[in-house]
Every structure is written in structure tokens, then in C-alpha cells.
Design an enzyme around this catalytic site. Structure first.
Site, mmCIF file in Angstrom:
data_model
loop_
_atom_site.group_PDB
_atom_site.id
_atom_site.type_symbol
_atom_site.label_atom_id
_atom_site.label_comp_id
_atom_site.label_asym_id
_atom_site.label_seq_id
_atom_site.Cartn_x
_atom_site.Cartn_y
_atom_site.Cartn_z
ATOM 1 N N ARG A 545 1.112 -1.441 -0.079
ATOM 2 C CA ARG A 545 0.123 0.182 0.222
ATOM 3 C C ARG A 545 1.350 1.029 0.045
ATOM 4 N NH1 ARG A 545 -3.496 0.507 4.723
ATOM 5 N NH2 ARG A 545 -1.499 -0.173 5.765
ATOM 6 N N SER A 606 8.424 -5.041 5.806
ATOM 7 C CA SER A 606 8.259 -6.385 6.901
ATOM 8 C C SER A 606 9.250 -7.388 6.782
ATOM 9 C CB SER A 606 6.475 -6.107 7.297
ATOM 10 O OG SER A 606 6.032 -5.482 7.300
ATOM 11 N N ASP A 660 6.838 -3.525 10.357
ATOM 12 C CA ASP A 660 4.883 -3.000 10.567
ATOM 13 C C ASP A 660 5.109 -3.709 11.820
ATOM 14 O OD1 ASP A 660 5.664 -6.039 10.350
ATOM 15 O OD2 ASP A 660 3.612 -6.721 9.067
#
Length: 916
Positions: A545, A606, A660
Site C-alpha cells: 500500500r 516487514s 510492520d
């Protein structure tokens, strides 16, 4: 007068609808734990949880206790769909005194009958399972455990009521030294009726018996049967609907004739429905009607009708002969004359009309009861339309075709959304009981196979405490400068030195509470007064995203877009991957009209990294299916900057890179100052927490705290968890692109749970436990069983019909029974995942508590990830086990609202403030 009598014996359709509604309410009362004790329709669980699937085979004995005899039967099933069973049976007449004498004598007689029967045939020496047909009201607590509630049908043996009749029979059989005969199932005649009509291709889920008495049973959703602990699958419920109306629910349809029949019965006020329907009573209803009409001079004028006052003077068999179209009038005359009456032609005609009305009413009331069952099944399974087979047996149904026609047509009118096919039962009590017993055997074997296969996945408290201790040990190794290389848990410093409190003041490292996210030399202050727009990039899986986060006085607002990373880019070159990311950032900025601005960017990355500063992170290894070349060992921020230069996108200012898990902790820390742990349980799994700087040997400095990115997905890569890996886990690991790596993650995260389930299902098919052992080529396809299916299948209350539909969408020919087993496999795999996650988290919170010298720690975990958020049971199982493993820690879980996006932006905002 005759018309009045006929009208009284005819129930209009509207009234039958009312009766149906009352029956449904009575059924619900019987199923509910709160109202069961007062319910007239008892809805007794039978502990029969499956119908035959045709694979049953072997020798099965049946002992059937009948009105005046015991029938012993031996059935050999060949596993051919129960099409050609071989049956041998023999009748043994019960001595008259045994029906009212000591209970021990009756059971001894049944056992002697079994011994005599077996002496007359050649049977194998191996174990012989026996099914016991006991047609009396019992409280059943297992398939082979049932206490007699009350005798009926002329039996009144002493010292049996309140005792386990299965145990009484087994003791009697043992006395006969038949040690290879084991009573494994008890049932009544109704259940046997259902079983004998059922095959895998045509399962029968409802049975109706209309004989001297009447009863019904059906396969209910186990979750609605409150009286049993079982909540999975279905269970056959014996309605005992003969007692419906004992609470006056039928008072508005009872005629004076019914009242007289009830009064002269041996149990006035009891079994009111049965007394309107059962063949034991129909002759007497007709008799009382004729007696009343003759008193009104409407029948038998000039005849002495005293004989009509004698109970049983007119039998139901005669009634059934009278209503026959062709010979009915002659039969009526013969029956009446045999009673000493002198009937006219008109009398015979009227008697025939009354007999038809009584039998038709019986059929219509049965139809109301059946419609209630069908509608209940349809509602409980959440179906728009129910298609079902109904097994029917009994004297009334067999002897009179019109009975079946009325039953079928009235049921259709009362339950138009249900299509019921009536299937005549063949020897429901004998063959049906044998099949019940064979099914019970099959399920016992199946259960043994299931338990054996799933045992390694079912972790004990001691197993989990051991995992917790190992995690703590690996954490200590990972924090030490000398021992870090030997630990499977990397314990990476993040250079995030506090957590935001959102107040505008903030507390810095070492101030005894949460502070804010800063680089080591930045002033420890989180200032929401830092207004403006920040970009965030969230890369952690197959989707990534791009976000714009707007920090204003009234809070934080975000806009975002999701972009897909194709597999060829995930596993291609690093340049191609980062070029693709820059293309997507530019597309997003264009859509958001941000191309002209240079905005600070926080990068959530992440994957395991060695962080060398807030904006410098070296990739240690790819996970989650990524394997882009030229990235491992490189600074990912630099790779992103180089891609931006190649694309001539100069308006990019990367100021912070975070994991993350850290982003999740930061995001939740903004809302809850006690949030000092981040947890991700999604495609992958990881955790971070605030560690005392004095314990972090891999970074200089002793003061305050630093967030440690544990990278716990790799826990066990050094072999310390080998004892809990199962064969299924090893199969999953071998097929991954990083075999031998991220072993803990492969037990827990969403990327792998579906695969673990798939391998277990394949093993169950091979053992012929699932799908009747038929090959399932579709199950051979890797990743066909998605983890999202686990989440759906385990939804509490999800009807098995829907579970079956999910499996059929995967081209798996699943029965309801298969659906129950698949659900159990899913539950076992997801429970283990949640418990292992709890063991890891218990090690973290206990370490934090001991670090701070507290007897009790109160801390919040910021948590994100689809498995945690979407799976219906994962979070409860995780929290329950954590309370058990860390009783001195009060842990609150706060679900992150876009932690990886918002968290990265918050880190970026503070980094900018620090730089200024």
C-alpha cells in the site's frame, strides 16, 4: 348429529398450522437446557451422529425387545453400500411372568436368547458388536449408556427404572460367558427406521413411526441440542412426540370421544398426541363416536349397543378394513354384526365415514408434526428450501395407502418450502439397528484414526510452558553481543526509543513510562502539533500500500491505495521490484495531486533487517514467498532511493524505515500509552517490545528503552523446536522456497495453516477416514486449501451445509460427516497456532515484568494481521492461553487500525521534527 361428529373429527388446515407452530415451540423447549425438564416433547439425544455411508462392513448382532418376544438378528455387511446384507434371525417368545417380574430375569432371558442363537450358527470368534433395540423412554447420555425413565406397553419389571439398561444387558451377556459380544449401541425403533432407509447417495434424516404408538426422530444440528456437550456436526434426536399436548396444547382439537378414550386408558392425561394418532387408540375413538351417536338415535336404532361400552370391542385393524373403498361396506357390516348389532345400509355407510375421518385426522396430525420437524430443520440449517427423505414405518402407514397420501399432501401444504419424499422402511427395528451399530463401529474406528493423526498437534500445558522457556532462552541469546549469532530469534534493535502517548507532552526513554519514536539522539517528545502530510509505504506481502497521512489538530486522516506485486516481480530481480514500487508511488501521488510536493516518507518493510539507524536497514533474508535477487545484505532504503533516481522521481524523501510490528505498536501507542508490545499474526508473524537498554548488548548505551524487533518467525530454525514439528509441518516446510527457515512462522501464520490442513486431509483420505477413501486429485494441488477457509469453516454456528458447500467448491465430494471432520482438523491446526503464539507472548511479558521488578505487570499489545482479526476463535484462544502461561501479567489487546501505514507515518513525523 353424524355431520356434527364428522366436523368435530376434521381439523381445518388453519388449525393444523397452529398445531404445527405449537409442535415447533414444544420441540424448542425440549432442546433447550433451561426448559427441557418441563418440556412434554422431550427431544432426547440419541448420540447417533451419522447416517450410513455404505462403507460399513462386518458382522453385527441385534437384540430387539418386542411386545411379546425377543428377536435376535445377525447381519453381515459387505461395504457395498449396504445393498446386499446377509441377514439371519430368530424369534424367542418371552415368558409371560418375565414382563412383570424382576428386571434381572428379563435381561437374563435376552442374554440366553443371544447364546442360543449363536449356538445355532457358525460365527467367527472375533469381537461381535451388538445393537440393542429397547422401545421404551430412556435418558441417554452416550450411545451405549441409557437409563430407563419409565416402562410402557405392558412391561413393568422391577429394579430397572433409573438404571443403565445397556449395563444390565452386558452383565447378563457376561453371565452367559459370551465375552466376545459387546453392547455398543442402544436405540429405539424410530432411529432404526431412519437408518435402514439411508445410503450415502440418498441420506435419510427424518423418521416417522405410526404404529400402536407414534414417534419421530431427525438429524438435528448438534449445536442446538443443549443437553449434550457436542457442538460439531449433527445428532439424531428422538422427539418422543407422543406426549405432545400433555400440557393442554391440544385441548382445542380434542373431541368428547378423545376425552373418553383418555379417561379409560392406563395413563389418563398422558400421551395425548399418541392417543389421537396411534393405532392402539383409533378403534376406541371410533367406538366412542358410535356409542355417542347411537345414544342420540342417529345409529343402530333398535339394536342393543351395550357392547360398544367395552374397551377394545372395535379394533384398529377392523377400522382399516372398513375404510377400504371396495370391500369396506361389507367389512363394516361383518364387524358390526359380530358385535351383535343390526346395522342398516345407511349405518354401515356412516360408520365407514366416521372410520375415514378418524384415520384421516391421525394422518393430518402426523403431517402437522412432520411439517414442524421439516421447518425446524430448514430454519436451523439456514436454508431457503429443504429437500429431504423421510423414512416411514408402522401398521397405519403400511396397512392403508390413503394414510400415506394424506400425510404427504398435508405436509406439503403446511411446509411448502420443504420437499419431503416418504420412503417406506424395511425391517427398521432389525436391519436398522444393525446398521446403527455398524455406523457406530465405523465412527469409533474413525475417531481412533483421527485422534491418532491429530495427537501430535494437540499440545499440552507442559508442551507450551517448554516452548515459552525456549523462547525466553533464545531472547536472552539474541540480546547478547557475544551470543546473538547463536540465537534463532534475532532481537534486532529498531532505534525507536519510546512510544507516542498522543498528549503533546510525551515521556522520553528512562522516564518510567512511554515516550515517543525517535532516533537515539532526537529529543524525546511526541508533538501532535507537528502538522502536515506524510507519505507511508507498506510492503509486507503480495499486496502493498501507498498512503498519505494527514496530521491535523483534530486527529489523523489517511487515504491509501493497494497495489499488487506479481509473482514474477516478487521472485525476479531487486531492481525490478523496487522500480515497480516507485511506479506505484508515482501513480498514487498523481491520483492524490501530490506530485509537486516533497513529502517525508515512512517505509514499513516487514522483512528481517539489521537496522543501523532510523533510515538505514540491511535486509537479512526474504520471507513470505519473496526471493528478489540482489537485495539480501543491502540497505533497502538505498535500494528505494536508487530506483527513484532511475525513474527520475526526485520528490522522494525517505526519513524512516520500520518493521510492520513496530508500526503496529506505534499506531496503538498513540491511542494507549500502555502499549509497549507489537504483534502481527497475518500472512507472517512477528513481535516487538520495549526492552531495557542495559539488556541490549548489540547497541551502545545503558539509559532508557529501545524497541526490539524480535523476528520471532525464525524461532526454532536452530533445531530447538524440532520436538513439536509434526510430519505435516515438515511436508509444508520442504515445499517452501525457504525450507528450514521461519519454522515458528510456519506453525502459526496464515500463509501456511491452509497447507498444514491440506496435508492432514490427504492423510485422512489415505486412511479412508474422509470422502469414503476416494482419491481426491484436487487436494494434491498446493495451496488449494486457503487459510481463509479455516476462518470461514470455524465460524460458530455456521451450518454444515455451508461447510459442505465450501468443500464442494474445491471439488471435494464431502458428506456432512466429512464436513464435521474437516472442521475438527481446521480447529486443531488453528488452536495450536494460537497457543504457540501465546507461549511466545508469555515469554515476552514475563521478561518485561522481571526487567522492571514488578510483581504484576499491566501492558497493552498492539495487534494486527488478518489471522488475528478475521479468524473467529484465534484471538480468544491466544488470550486464554496467555492468561494461563503468564498469570502475573494483565495483558490488554488493542487491534491496530492500519498500524503498518499510520505507524510508519508517525515515526516519519517525529523523525522530521527531530531533524528540524
Amino acid at each position: 348429529q353424524v355431520q356434527r361428529a364428522l366436523l368435530a373429527l376434521t381439523i381445518p388446515l388453519e388449525m393444523l398450522q397452529v398445531v404445527k407452530g405449537r409442535m415447533m415451540q414444544a420441540m424448542s423447549n425440549g432442546l433447550s437446557r433451561q426448559t427441557h425438564a418441563q418440556a412434554n416433547v422431550q427431544m432426547l439425544p440419541t448420540y447417533i451422529c451419522s447416517t450410513p455411508n455404505g462403507t460399513e462392513k462386518g458382522n453385527v448382532l441385534v437384540a430387539e425387545l418386542c411386545q411379546s418376544h425377543v428377536r435376535i438378528l445377525l447381519m453381515t455387511l459387505l461395504g457395498d453400500g449396504n445393498q446386499t446384507p446377509h441377514v439371519t434371525d430368530k424369534i424367542f417368545d418371552i415368558p409371560g411372568d418375565s414382563m412383570q417380574g424382576p428386571g434381572e430375569a428379563l435381561f437374563d432371558f435376552i442374554a440366553q436368547s443371544v447364546r442360543q442363537f449363536l449356538a445355532g450358527i457358525t460365527t467367527p470368534e472375533e469381537r461381535l458388536p451388538l445393537g440393542f433395540v429397547f422401545p421404551f423412554s430412556c435418558k441417554q447420555t452416550q450411545l451405549n449408556k441409557a437409563e430407563l425413565l419409565s416402562w410402557s406397553k405392558g412391561f413393568s419389571c422391577s429394579d430397572v427404572e433409573g438404571k443403565d439398561v445397556v449395563q444390565l444387558l452386558q452383565l447378563a451377556i457376561n453371565k452367559q460367558e459370551l465375552f466376545n459380544v459387546e453392547v455398543i449401541a442402544l436405540m429405539n425403533d424410530t432411529v432404526g427406521t431412519m437408518m435402514t432407509c439411508s445410503t450415502r447417495e440418498r441420506p435419510c434424516e427424518v423418521a416417522l413411526v405410526v404404529d400402536k404408538g407414534t414417534n419421530s426422530c431427525f438429524m438435528a444440528e448438534a449445536q442446538y441440542v443443549d443437553m449434550v456437550e457436542e457442538t460439531n456436526g449433527r445428532m439424531c434426536v428422538n422427539t418422543e412426540w407422543g406426549s405432545f399436548g400433555d400440557d393442554d396444547a391440544l385441548s382445542d382439537i380434542l373431541t368428547p370421544y378423545d376425552q373418553r378414550v383418555d379417561q379409560e386408558s392406563s395413563s389418563p392425561g398422558k400421551k395425548r398426541f399418541e392417543k389421537l394418532v396411534g393405532s392402539l387408540y383409533l378403534g376406541d375413538i371410533v367406538r366412542h363416536t358410535l356409542m355417542a351417536l347411537s345414544a342420540e338415535k342417529a345409529l343402530f336404532i333398535g339394536s342393543n349397543v351395550t357392547v360398544l361400552g367395552t374397551k377394545g370391542a372395535l379394533e384398529t385393524q377392523q377400522v382399516l378394513e372398513i375404510i377400504n373403498n371396495e370391500e369396506g361396506m361389507a367389512k363394516a357390516r361383518a364387524a358390526l354384526e359380530a358385535l351383535g348389532l343390526r346395522p342398516s345400509e345407511r349405518d354401515c355407510c356412516r360408520v365407514q365415514q366416521i372410520c375415514r375421518a378418524v384415520v384421516s385426522r391421525s394422518a393430518a396430525l402426523c403431517a402437522a408434526g412432520l411439517a414442524a420437524i421439516l421447518s425446524y430443520i430448514r430454519h436451523s440449517r439456514g436454508l431457503e428450501r429443504l429437500v429431504v427423505n423421510v423414512a416411514v414405518d408402522g401398521e397405519l402407514y403400511r396397512a392403508h395407502s390413503r394414510f400415506g397420501e394424506i400425510l404427504q399432501s398435508v405436509t406439503g401444504l403446511l411446509a411448502p418450502e420443504c420437499m419431503a419424499a416418504l420412503v417406506p422402511s424395511v425391517d427398521g427395528t432389525g436391519r436398522g439397528a444393525a446398521i446403527v451399530t455398524a455406523v457406530a463401529l465405523r465412527l469409533m474406528d474413525q475417531r481412533r484414526e483421527m485422534d491418532q493423526l491429530l495427537a501430535p498437534l494437540r499440545l499440552s500445558r507442559a508442551d507450551l510452558e517448554h516452548v515459552q522457556a525456549l523462547m525466553r532462552q533464545e531472547m536472552e541469546l539474541g540480546l547478547g553481543q557475544e551470543t546473538n549469532a547463536n540465537s534463532s530469534v534475532r532481537m534486532l534493535p529498531t532505534y525507536v526509543r519510546g512510544t507516542p502517548d498522543g498528549t503533546g507532552e510525551g515521556r522520553g526513554p528512562g522516564e518510567g513510562g512511554p515516550g515517543e519514536a525517535v532516533a537515539p539522539l532526537m529529543p524525546p517528545c511526541w508533538l501532535p502539533a507537528e502538522r502536515g502530510e506524510f507519505l507511508a509505504l507498506d510492503l509486507g506481502g503480495t499486496n502493498f500500500r501507498v498512503l498519505v497521512v494527514r496530521v491535523a489538530e483534530d486527529g489523523i486522516r489517511m487515504a491509501s491505495e493497494i497495489y499488487l506485486i506479481p509473482t514474477d516481480i516478487m521472485q525476479g530481480t531487486g531492481e525490478a521490484l523496487f522500480d515497480h514500487i516507485i511506479d506505484c508511488i508515482m501513480d498514487f501521488q498523481l491520483k492524490q495531486d501530490l506530485m509537486e510536493q516533497v513529502l517525508p516518507l515512512g517505509f514499513t518493510f516487514s522483512f528481517p533487517c539489521q537496522q543501523l539507524g532510523l533510515d538505514k536497514a540491511v535486509l537479512l533474508t526474504w520471507t513470505k514467498g519473496f526471493s528478489a535477487s540482489g537485495c539480501v545484505g543491502e540497505d533497502v532504503v538505498q535500494l528505494l532511493r536508487e530506483a527513484a533516481q532511475r525513474k527520475q522521481h526526485l520528490a522522494l524523501k525517505v526519513v524512516a524505515v520500520v518493521n510492520d510490528t513496530v508500526g503496529t505498536m506505534m499506531s496503538c501507542g498513540y491511542d494507549d500509552p500502555k502499549c509497549e508490545i507489537g504483534l502481527i499474526v497475518g500472512t507472517g508473524t512477528n513481535a516487538c517490545y520495549m526492552e531495557e537498554m542495559q539488556n541490549v548488548g548489540t547497541v551502545e548505551g545503558e539509559q532508557g528503552r529501545m524497541c526490539i524487533n524480535m523476528e520471532w518467525g525464525a524461532f526454532g530454525d536452530n533445531g530447538c523446536l524440532d520436538h513439536i514439528f509434526t510430519d505435516f509441518d515438515r511436508l509444508v516446510d520442504e515445499k517452501t522456497i525457504n525450507a528450514g527457515k521461519q519454522r515458528f512462522e510456519k506453525l502459526i501464520s496464515g500463509m501456511y495453516l491452509g497447507e498444514i490442513v491440506r496435508y492432514i486431509l490427504l492423510a485422512l483420505v489415505e486412511k479412508q477416514v474422509l470422502f469414503c477413501g476416494k482419491p481426491c486429485p484436487r487436494l494434491q494441488t498446493r495451496d488449494i486449501f486457503k487459510t481463509k477457509f479455516l476462518s470461514t469453516i470455524e465460524i460458530d454456528g455456521l451450518a454444515l451445509q455451508q461447510v459442505q458447500a465450501i468443500l464442494q467448491d474445491l471439488e471435494l465430494d464431502a458428506s456432512f460427516e466429512d464436513s464435521v471432520l474437516v472442521r475438527e482438523v481446521c480447529q486443531t491446526v488453528s488452536l495450536r497456532a494460537a497457543q504457540l503464539c501465546a507461549a511466545g507472548l508469555a515469554a515476552v511479558v514475563e521478561k518485561m515484568r522481571e526487567n522492571r521488578g514488578l510483581s504484576q505487570l499491566a501492558v497493552t499489545v498492539g495487534v494486527d494481521g488478518t489471522l488475528y482479526k478475521v479468524h473467529p476463535c484465534f484471538s480468544q484462544h491466544l488470550q486464554k492461553m496467555l492468561r494461563e502461561l503468564a498469570p502475573n501479567c494483565t495483558v490488554t489487546f488493542l487491534q491496530s487500525e492500519d498500524g503498518s501505514g499510520k505507524g510508519a507515518a508517525l515515526v516519519a513525523a517525529v523523525a522530521c521534527r527531530g531533524a528540524e
